[in-house]
Design a protein around this motif. Structure first.
Motif, mmCIF file in Angstrom:
data_model
loop_
_atom_site.group_PDB
_atom_site.id
_atom_site.type_symbol
_atom_site.label_atom_id
_atom_site.label_comp_id
_atom_site.label_asym_id
_atom_site.label_seq_id
_atom_site.Cartn_x
_atom_site.Cartn_y
_atom_site.Cartn_z
ATOM 1 N N LYS A 69 -1.287 -37.250 -21.402
ATOM 2 C CA LYS A 69 -2.552 -37.216 -20.696
ATOM 3 C C LYS A 69 -2.372 -36.776 -19.162
ATOM 4 C CE LYS A 69 -4.213 -41.512 -22.827
ATOM 5 N NZ LYS A 69 -4.450 -43.114 -22.606
ATOM 6 N N MET A 70 -3.149 -35.733 -19.108
ATOM 7 C CA MET A 70 -2.759 -34.914 -17.613
ATOM 8 C C MET A 70 -3.903 -34.747 -16.917
ATOM 9 S SD MET A 70 -0.129 -32.082 -18.934
ATOM 10 C CE MET A 70 -0.977 -31.209 -20.305
ATOM 11 N N SER A 71 -3.740 -34.382 -15.553
ATOM 12 C CA SER A 71 -4.917 -34.407 -14.816
ATOM 13 C C SER A 71 -4.412 -33.524 -13.541
ATOM 14 C CB SER A 71 -5.485 -35.789 -14.227
ATOM 15 O OG SER A 71 -6.417 -35.559 -13.129
ATOM 16 N N GLY A 72 -5.387 -32.778 -13.218
ATOM 17 C CA GLY A 72 -5.342 -31.609 -12.068
ATOM 18 C C GLY A 72 -6.321 -31.493 -11.388
ATOM 19 N N ASN A 73 -6.227 -31.328 -9.857
ATOM 20 C CA ASN A 73 -7.243 -31.094 -9.105
ATOM 21 C C ASN A 73 -7.261 -29.997 -7.975
ATOM 22 O OD1 ASN A 73 -8.882 -33.915 -9.282
ATOM 23 N ND2 ASN A 73 -6.492 -34.373 -9.231
ATOM 24 N N VAL A 74 -8.316 -29.446 -7.574
ATOM 25 C CA VAL A 74 -8.106 -28.442 -6.626
ATOM 26 C C VAL A 74 -9.265 -28.862 -5.610
ATOM 27 C CG1 VAL A 74 -8.456 -25.861 -6.102
ATOM 28 C CG2 VAL A 74 -7.244 -26.646 -8.134
ATOM 29 N N TRP A 75 -9.015 -28.918 -4.329
ATOM 30 C CA TRP A 75 -10.107 -29.329 -3.283
ATOM 31 C C TRP A 75 -9.749 -28.702 -1.908
ATOM 32 C CZ3 TRP A 75 -5.901 -32.246 -4.432
ATOM 33 C CH2 TRP A 75 -5.173 -32.902 -3.340
ATOM 34 N N PHE A 76 -10.443 -28.766 -1.223
ATOM 35 C CA PHE A 76 -10.514 -27.851 0.344
ATOM 36 C C PHE A 76 -10.673 -28.702 1.372
ATOM 37 C CE2 PHE A 76 -11.850 -25.391 -3.210
ATOM 38 C CZ PHE A 76 -11.052 -23.980 -3.115
ATOM 39 N N ASP A 77 -10.131 -28.523 2.548
ATOM 40 C CA ASP A 77 -10.274 -29.733 3.475
ATOM 41 C C ASP A 77 -10.799 -28.917 4.728
ATOM 42 O OD1 ASP A 77 -8.168 -27.980 4.597
ATOM 43 O OD2 ASP A 77 -6.794 -29.636 4.530
ATOM 44 N N PRO B 227 -17.086 -28.721 0.535
ATOM 45 C CA PRO B 227 -18.037 -29.653 -0.340
ATOM 46 C C PRO B 227 -17.391 -29.306 -1.831
ATOM 47 C CG PRO B 227 -19.426 -28.632 1.155
ATOM 48 C CD PRO B 227 -17.899 -27.757 1.269
ATOM 49 N N PHE B 228 -16.682 -28.524 -2.034
ATOM 50 C CA PHE B 228 -16.385 -28.004 -3.541
ATOM 51 C C PHE B 228 -15.128 -28.653 -3.817
ATOM 52 C CE2 PHE B 228 -19.510 -24.790 -2.172
ATOM 53 C CZ PHE B 228 -20.080 -24.767 -3.388
ATOM 54 N N SER B 229 -14.860 -29.227 -5.071
ATOM 55 C CA SER B 229 -13.636 -29.505 -5.729
ATOM 56 C C SER B 229 -13.706 -29.407 -7.247
ATOM 57 C CB SER B 229 -13.327 -30.945 -5.508
ATOM 58 O OG SER B 229 -14.394 -31.851 -6.052
ATOM 59 N N PHE B 230 -12.633 -29.016 -7.818
ATOM 60 C CA PHE B 230 -12.506 -28.558 -9.167
ATOM 61 C C PHE B 230 -11.505 -29.740 -10.021
ATOM 62 C CE2 PHE B 230 -13.591 -24.907 -6.690
ATOM 63 C CZ PHE B 230 -14.659 -24.433 -7.524
ATOM 64 N N PHE C 243 -0.118 -30.684 -2.982
ATOM 65 C CA PHE C 243 0.365 -29.489 -1.861
ATOM 66 C C PHE C 243 -0.734 -28.527 -1.462
ATOM 67 C CE2 PHE C 243 1.035 -28.059 -6.243
ATOM 68 C CZ PHE C 243 0.688 -26.810 -6.169
ATOM 69 N N ARG C 244 -0.395 -28.187 -0.521
ATOM 70 C CA ARG C 244 -1.318 -26.944 0.125
ATOM 71 C C ARG C 244 -1.104 -25.648 -0.434
ATOM 72 N NH1 ARG C 244 -4.865 -26.375 4.415
ATOM 73 N NH2 ARG C 244 -4.193 -28.477 5.384
ATOM 74 N N ALA C 245 -1.912 -25.060 -1.035
ATOM 75 C CA ALA C 245 -1.617 -23.833 -1.824
ATOM 76 C C ALA C 245 -2.188 -22.707 -0.864
ATOM 77 C CB ALA C 245 -2.440 -23.669 -3.016
ATOM 78 N N ASN C 246 -3.110 -22.809 0.033
ATOM 79 C CA ASN C 246 -3.539 -21.686 0.649
ATOM 80 C C ASN C 246 -3.998 -22.295 2.166
ATOM 81 O OD1 ASN C 246 -5.711 -19.833 1.769
ATOM 82 N ND2 ASN C 246 -4.792 -18.343 0.137
ATOM 83 N N GLU C 247 -3.267 -21.852 3.219
ATOM 84 C CA GLU C 247 -3.632 -22.402 4.401
ATOM 85 C C GLU C 247 -5.049 -21.780 4.892
ATOM 86 O OE1 GLU C 247 -3.740 -24.228 7.875
ATOM 87 O OE2 GLU C 247 -2.044 -24.531 6.624
ATOM 88 N N ALA C 248 -5.216 -20.508 4.699
ATOM 89 C CA ALA C 248 -6.450 -20.118 5.276
ATOM 90 C C ALA C 248 -7.734 -20.512 4.560
ATOM 91 C CB ALA C 248 -6.336 -18.488 5.046
ATOM 92 N N LEU C 249 -7.800 -20.760 3.426
ATOM 93 C CA LEU C 249 -8.800 -21.647 2.900
ATOM 94 C C LEU C 249 -8.794 -22.869 2.772
ATOM 95 C CD1 LEU C 249 -8.916 -19.408 -0.477
ATOM 96 C CD2 LEU C 249 -10.230 -19.315 1.652
ATOM 97 N N GLY C 250 -7.822 -23.566 3.395
ATOM 98 C CA GLY C 250 -7.518 -25.279 3.234
ATOM 99 C C GLY C 250 -7.813 -25.703 2.000
ATOM 100 N N MET C 251 -6.926 -24.828 0.907
ATOM 101 C CA MET C 251 -7.062 -25.336 -0.390
ATOM 102 C C MET C 251 -5.677 -26.413 -0.606
ATOM 103 S SD MET C 251 -7.085 -22.888 -3.680
ATOM 104 C CE MET C 251 -5.657 -22.165 -3.608
ATOM 105 N N TRP C 252 -5.824 -27.387 -1.486
ATOM 106 C CA TRP C 252 -4.885 -28.206 -1.868
ATOM 107 C C TRP C 252 -4.883 -28.326 -3.230
ATOM 108 C CZ3 TRP C 252 -1.465 -31.374 1.093
ATOM 109 C CH2 TRP C 252 -1.808 -31.236 2.435
ATOM 110 N N VAL C 253 -3.728 -28.480 -4.107
ATOM 111 C CA VAL C 253 -3.694 -28.340 -5.472
ATOM 112 C C VAL C 253 -2.819 -29.804 -5.960
ATOM 113 C CG1 VAL C 253 -2.922 -27.553 -7.646
ATOM 114 C CG2 VAL C 253 -3.900 -26.146 -5.840
ATOM 115 N N SER C 254 -3.195 -30.625 -6.958
ATOM 116 C CA SER C 254 -2.511 -31.724 -7.416
ATOM 117 C C SER C 254 -2.380 -31.637 -8.849
ATOM 118 C CB SER C 254 -2.873 -33.078 -6.826
ATOM 119 O OG SER C 254 -4.469 -33.136 -7.367
#
Length: 385
Positions: free
Chosen positions: A293-301, A307-310, A250-261
């Motif tokens: 077993k859990m996994s999470g991601n943060v990335w930017f479009d 270029p960064f993702s966490f 889901f998009r967490a921040n429109e201005a930054l283009g940040m997505w979270v899963s």
């Protein structure tokens, strides 16, 4: 239903009911009338034909017992002996029922979540490799951690038109391969290597969890001395509930283009250790692990952060057979910087702390190096169902 279909439907119902209720009318029904009825029947949908099949064939059977009309031939043609024979369906351009592909993959490991999840391309890292040259003592050290897989995967039930709330398998992935965690130094190779064969299934249905993923892995793990013999069967259940932000992005921040899963799972792993080999933490006995077993991601479009993702991973499982003796408590968090636009080559900065799966080796380390990811599975979301 169109007006034409409604008219045909009414005509057929009237004819059939009339034939049943008024024998004198059925007696005068000509072959031409019968052919007109059956010609209209072919315009109906398969469901409507199925509902009319019984009444129409019953009327035909009664008509065969009556004397033929003077205007009609002496016998009914062979091709009108049943409603189905007379109602040849029109040619339909039907899409194929599955879409099976084969893909070669290189990853850091078998991912803790399903590869075929709707966000599968974001859920796993590339294989990592490092090389160190000790100039004082003149020896080399090579470290590699990764998995090589051959995935056979694809969509199924592409033509399904039934109840959308009825559970059915809509996507699958069969991925045999090898997972390795290797250190080569001073001519000696240490670490673990596992032969694996995993099967994943996407089950689509209704309710609050409209989609879920099931995975089963058969594993065989050994050391590079080939002394250890560890047989395993790993299973996992992963829900997809986008209304609850579970198993989806889901998009967490429109201005930054940040997505979270966020991808939580319920996991159960069984291992039989016939020989622990060089894995000092293992004992020659059975283990049955249960937990998550859990996994999470943060990335930017977009923007300078693209270029960064966490990412982070967390496993917690305890040994059901010996709960007071063992647990797997594993954490890994990191940041990737894409060196290519698609992120297949990236710099990886990560911290790992905890007990590894299968071998129970303890890790507490920082890693900085290059990761390489080859191949990408088409996710189930790429083909609408």
């Amino acid at each position: 239903m169109t007006g034409k279909s409604i008219g045909i439907w009414g005509f057929i119902l009237t004819a059939v009911l009339g034939a049943i209720a008024q024998p004198s009318w059925a007696k005068e029904l000509s072959q031409q009338d019968l052919q007109d009825l059956l010609r209209g029947y072919s315009e109906l949908s398969p469901k409507e034909r199925a509902e009319l099949k019984g009444p129409v064939e019953a009327a035909l059977a009664r008509l065969k017992k009556k004397p033929a009309s003077p205007r009609a031939p002496a016998a009914l043609p062979v091709d009108v002996r049943s409603a189905n024979a007379a109602a040849t369906p029109k040619a339909i351009d039907i899409k194929k029922d599955n879409d099976i592909k084969t893909e070669f993959l290189i990853r850091e490991s078998y991912a803790p979540i399903a590869y075929i999840t709707l966000d599968g391309d974001l859920s796993d890292n590339g294989a990592s490799f490092t090389y160190t040259r000790n100039l004082a003592n003149k020896f080399d050290t090579f470290v590699g951690k990764g998995a090589v897989l051959m995935a056979v995967h694809g969509n199924t039930n592409l033509n399904y038109t039934g109840d959308p709330n009825k559970a059915r398998m809509t996507y699958f992935n069969f991925a045999p391969g090898i997972e390795f965690d290797t250190t080569l130094s001073k001519g000696t190779m240490t670490g673990s290597i596992s032969a694996m064969a995993g099967f994943e299934a996407e089950i689509q249905g209704g309710g609050p969890i409209p989609m879920q993923y099931l995975r089963t892995n058969a594993t065989y793990t050994t050391d590079y001395d080939q002394q250890a013999r560890i047989y395993g069967l790993e299973s996992m259940w992963q829900p997809w509930a986008p209304d609850w932000f579970i198993g989806s992005s889901f998009r967490a921040n429109e201005a930054l283009g940040m997505w979270v899963s966020f991808f939580p799972t319920l996991a159960s792993d069984y291992y039989r250790v016939e020989n622990a080999g060089t894995f000092d933490q293992l004992k020659n006995r059975d283990y049955l692990w249960a937990g998550t077993k859990m996994s999470g991601n943060v990335w930017f479009d977009k923007g300078f952060l693209k270029p960064f993702s966490f990412y982070l991973r967390y496993y917690y499982l305890y040994d059901v057979l010996h709960p007071s003796h063992n647990e797997v408590n594993y954490f890994q968090g990191g940041m990737k910087y894409k060196l290519t636009p698609d992120g297949r080559i990236a710099l990886d900065f990560r911290y790992t702390n905890g007990t590894t799966l299968r071998t129970l080796n303890w890790k507490n380390e920082f890693y900085t190096g290059l990761t390489v990811k080859i191949g990408e599975l088409q996710t189930s979301g790429d083909v609408p169902k």
